[in-house]
Design a protein around this motif. Structure first.
Motif, PDB file in Angstrom:
ATOM      1  N   PRO A  51       0.816  -1.226   0.229  1.00 50.03           N
ATOM      2  CA  PRO A  51      -0.122  -0.125  -0.074  1.00 50.03           C
ATOM      3  C   PRO A  51       0.911   1.145  -0.059  1.00 50.03           C
ATOM      4  O   PRO A  51       2.091   1.225   0.258  1.00 50.03           O
ATOM      5  N   ASP A  52       0.109   2.460  -0.247  1.00 59.57           N
ATOM      6  CA  ASP A  52       0.746   3.785  -0.291  1.00 59.57           C
ATOM      7  C   ASP A  52       1.458   3.933   1.305  1.00 59.57           C
ATOM      8  O   ASP A  52       0.517   3.660   2.260  1.00 59.57           O
ATOM      9  N   GLY A  53       2.777   4.253   1.265  1.00 59.70           N
ATOM     10  CA  GLY A  53       3.258   4.605   2.878  1.00 59.70           C
ATOM     11  C   GLY A  53       3.677   3.380   3.477  1.00 59.70           C
ATOM     12  O   GLY A  53       4.310   3.466   4.191  1.00 59.70           O
ATOM     13  N   ALA A 105      -7.041  -7.625  -1.688  1.00 53.98           N
ATOM     14  CA  ALA A 105      -6.619  -8.028  -3.137  1.00 53.98           C
ATOM     15  C   ALA A 105      -5.230  -8.436  -2.917  1.00 53.98           C
ATOM     16  O   ALA A 105      -4.901  -9.405  -3.520  1.00 53.98           O
ATOM     17  N   TYR A 106      -4.350  -7.642  -2.306  1.00 50.56           N
ATOM     18  CA  TYR A 106      -3.051  -8.158  -2.157  1.00 50.56           C
ATOM     19  C   TYR A 106      -2.935  -9.299  -1.418  1.00 50.56           C
ATOM     20  O   TYR A 106      -1.961 -10.138  -1.641  1.00 50.56           O
ATOM     21  N   PRO A 134      -1.030  -2.722   8.399  1.00 54.49           N
ATOM     22  CA  PRO A 134      -2.333  -2.262   8.394  1.00 54.49           C
ATOM     23  C   PRO A 134      -2.742  -1.374   7.676  1.00 54.49           C
ATOM     24  O   PRO A 134      -1.763   0.060   7.674  1.00 54.49           O
ATOM     25  N   VAL A 135      -3.745  -1.083   7.083  1.00 50.45           N
ATOM     26  CA  VAL A 135      -4.176  -0.151   6.075  1.00 50.45           C
ATOM     27  C   VAL A 135      -3.775   1.354   6.824  1.00 50.45           C
ATOM     28  O   VAL A 135      -3.575   2.293   6.487  1.00 50.45           O
ATOM     29  N   SER A 193      -1.873  -3.068 -10.203  1.00 52.29           N
ATOM     30  CA  SER A 193      -2.959  -2.796 -11.084  1.00 52.29           C
ATOM     31  C   SER A 193      -4.093  -3.830 -10.575  1.00 52.29           C
ATOM     32  O   SER A 193      -5.349  -3.604 -10.385  1.00 52.29           O
ATOM     33  N   VAL A 194      -3.722  -5.281 -10.235  1.00 45.28           N
ATOM     34  CA  VAL A 194      -4.636  -6.277  -9.699  1.00 45.28           C
ATOM     35  C   VAL A 194      -5.409  -5.877  -8.382  1.00 45.28           C
ATOM     36  O   VAL A 194      -6.458  -5.887  -8.151  1.00 45.28           O
ATOM     37  N   ALA A 195      -4.330  -4.983  -7.830  1.00 50.59           N
ATOM     38  CA  ALA A 195      -4.875  -4.742  -6.263  1.00 50.59           C
ATOM     39  C   ALA A 195      -5.833  -3.355  -6.386  1.00 50.59           C
ATOM     40  O   ALA A 195      -6.871  -3.260  -5.662  1.00 50.59           O
TER      41      ALA A 195
END
Ligand SMILES: Nc1ncnc2c1ncn2[C@@H]1O[C@H](COP(=O)(O)OP(=O)(O)OP(=O)(O)O)[C@@H](O)[C@H]1O
Ligand SMILES: [Mg+2]
Length: 209
Positions: free
Chosen positions: A11-13, A171-172, A139-140, A102-104
């Motif tokens: 994820p970002d970050g 998805a990841y 974690p998100v 892209s898939v995620a």
């Protein structure tokens, strides 16, 4: 194909770009092959111009599938101009995001379907998958906090964004579970030097001493 192709996902970050920077010298200390650091769209004029179309804030009418197709087109151009020549020259390619993003993001986040977006990208990359993918597991909320530097608590709009990022995360995790040979998880919640060390201990197994 010769060379070694490693992608960094998450994820970002999550700390991908930070980790890549400190991994390069660790690799070079062991393996004599040239290390090429790239990111999508990565040093390709055409790929960059496609990316500009995707990111232009005036393009509010862009269809989600158009977005997925443009990312795939940009990826193909980057692959052809940058990644494939480097691998053919037996170099080590460290790519900051690749097909799994892209898939995620489009498949999961935008809900186009992970299978459909994977198929679309199979067409674009013609089987050129990384030898190794490091997935930065975080974690998100921690990722969003690092990027936005905000505390706990989301307003309604941010809550919607959170749901998007939760879908990306799910998805990841699905990709990691489905591709245990290629994708290895790294604990991205550790300190930066620990993250880099864990990445390198995995990468080491792929190096030529
Ligand atoms: N292990 C870590 N612990 C705490 N903070 C970190 C860690 N790694 C990176 N950071 C910080 O988090 C922020 C995001 O890091 P970075 O840009 O490397 O993430 P990224 O995965 O490349 O994100 P993006 O996908 O948005 O490019 C930066 O401010 C960075 O200094
Ligand atoms: Mg980055």
């Amino acid at each position: 194909m010769a060379g070694l192709f490693i992608s960094f996902e998450g994820p970002d970050g999550a700390g991908k770009t930070t980790a890549i920077k400190s991994i390069v010298s660790k690799i070079e200390a062991i393996d004599s092959r040239k290390v090429v650091v790239t990111r999508e769209p990565g040093g390709s004029k055409i790929a960059e111009e496609i990316r500009q179309i995707i990111l232009d804030p005036q393009h509010t009418e862009m269809d989600d599938w158009t977005e997925a197709l443009l990312y795939a087109a940009s990826r193909r151009q980057h692959l052809t101009e940058v990644i494939k020549p480097a691998l053919a020259a037996d170099q080590i390619v460290l790519c900051d995001r690749y097909v799994d993003s892209s898939v995620a993001y489009q498949g999961g986040g935008r809900q186009l379907g992970t299978q459909a977006v994977a198929q679309l990208n199979d067409f674009a990359i013609q089987g050129v998958y990384p030898d190794l993918t490091l997935y930065f597991d975080l974690p998100v909320a921690v990722g969003l906090q690092r990027v936005r530097k905000i505390g706990a608590g989301f307003d309604r709009l941010e809550g919607e964004k959170l749901a998007f990022h939760e879908r990306v995360h799910a998805a990841y995790l699905q990709l990691v579970a489905a591709n245990p040979q290629r994708i290895k998880s790294v604990n991205a919640a550790q300190k930066p030097d620990q993250v880099a060390a864990q990445c390198f201990s995995i990468i080491q197994q792929y190096l030529v001493k």
